[in-house]
Write a protein that holds these residues in place. Structure first.
Motif, PDB file in Angstrom:
ATOM      1  N   THR A  89       5.962  -6.610   6.564  1.00  0.00           N
ATOM      2  CA  THR A  89       4.239  -6.562   6.187  1.00  0.00           C
ATOM      3  C   THR A  89       3.784  -7.383   4.928  1.00  0.00           C
ATOM      4  OG1 THR A  89       4.435  -4.003   7.293  1.00  0.00           O
ATOM      5  CG2 THR A  89       2.533  -4.647   6.680  1.00  0.00           C
ATOM      6  N   PRO A 130      -0.461   4.370  -2.029  1.00  0.00           N
ATOM      7  CA  PRO A 130      -1.047   4.009  -0.548  1.00  0.00           C
ATOM      8  C   PRO A 130      -0.449   5.250   0.130  1.00  0.00           C
ATOM      9  CG  PRO A 130       1.150   2.925  -1.611  1.00  0.00           C
ATOM     10  CD  PRO A 130       0.738   3.217  -2.210  1.00  0.00           C
ATOM     11  N   VAL A 167      -0.561  -3.336   2.203  1.00  0.00           N
ATOM     12  CA  VAL A 167      -0.814  -2.101   2.274  1.00  0.00           C
ATOM     13  C   VAL A 167      -1.912  -1.681   1.732  1.00  0.00           C
ATOM     14  CG1 VAL A 167       0.392  -1.616   0.191  1.00  0.00           C
ATOM     15  CG2 VAL A 167       0.336  -0.066   2.139  1.00  0.00           C
TER      16      VAL A 167
END
Length: 232
Positions: free
Chosen positions: A203, A80, A206
């Protein structure tokens, strides 16, 4: 004139052995829980198209996987954006290859398996197992629960994926994984992500990128891999 020739000759002299010895080897590193799902999809498809090229894999288990790329131990890093230094955006080439989804899994007999939603109270009452690289996730959950007067129930923090799967498959804890494990393990199921006031507190995904040094594009087979990545 001699100095100008030597300036071109010496780098070429160093590169010729590398070209002749390693032209069919591509070294790729990936970070567990942060790119491995996308990497293995790429690995399978690329290998089928280019059977004469060897993909040598290195799982980045340390906290600074970017060092491997900096020192030339790998040609490509799958990670990421948050896992690489800020200056990489100008120093290296990169291309998004996919999206890694963070999913919560449990055993089919787990008390949470029948829940339509997972609340903060559920998190505090049922044991969770984490990967050692989930430091920010643990801190985030701990802080959110503390605001409600609750405590995160941590069964274990482990260095390997197999340990997490053992906890989940033996109905000892629930845990966060990336990848579609439901295709292969029938005794586990995906849970909804934890919510507060109807909103996800984490979240859910990603963006995952491939990073590489600009100069490796001069190598034919590495350029093939780059072209494949850019086609995704």
């Amino acid at each position: 004139h001699v100095l100008a020739v030597l300036k071109r000759y010496n780098p070429l002299k160093r590169e010729i052995p590398l070209i002749s010895l390693n032209q069919n080897i591509i070294k790729v590193g990936f970070r567990p829980f942060a790119g491995e799902n996308d990497f293995f999809r790429i690995y399978k498809d690329f290998e089928q198209e280019h059977k004469d090229i060897i993909l040598r894999v290195n799982e980045m288990s340390n906290n600074s996987p970017s060092i491997y790329l900096d020192e030339g131990l790998i040609d490509f890093l799958i990670a990421p954006r948050a896992r690489v230094p800020d200056d990489w955006i100008t120093r290296y080439e990169y291309h998004q290859i996919g999206v890694e989804n963070r999913q919560l899994y449990c055993h089919v007999d787990c008390p949470l398996a029948s829940h339509q939603t997972i609340t903060l109270k559920d998190i505090s009452e049922y044991p969770f197992v984490f990967w050692e690289g989930h430091t920010s996730l643990i801190e985030n959950l701990t802080e959110i629960l503390a605001q409600e007067g609750l405590t995160l129930n941590i069964a274990a923090v482990l260095p390997q994926l197999t340990g997490l799967l053992q906890f989940i498959c033996n109905n000892l804890a629930v845990g966060f994984l990336t990848g579609d494990f439901l295709k292969y393990i029938s005794i586990i199921q995906e849970l909804p992500l934890p919510t507060k006031d109807g909103e996800n507190i984490l979240t859910p995904s990603v963006n995952v990128y491939a990073f590489w040094k600009k100069e490796i594009e001069k190598f034919k087979n590495k350029k093939l891999f780059i072209d494949y990545i850019r086609s995704l």
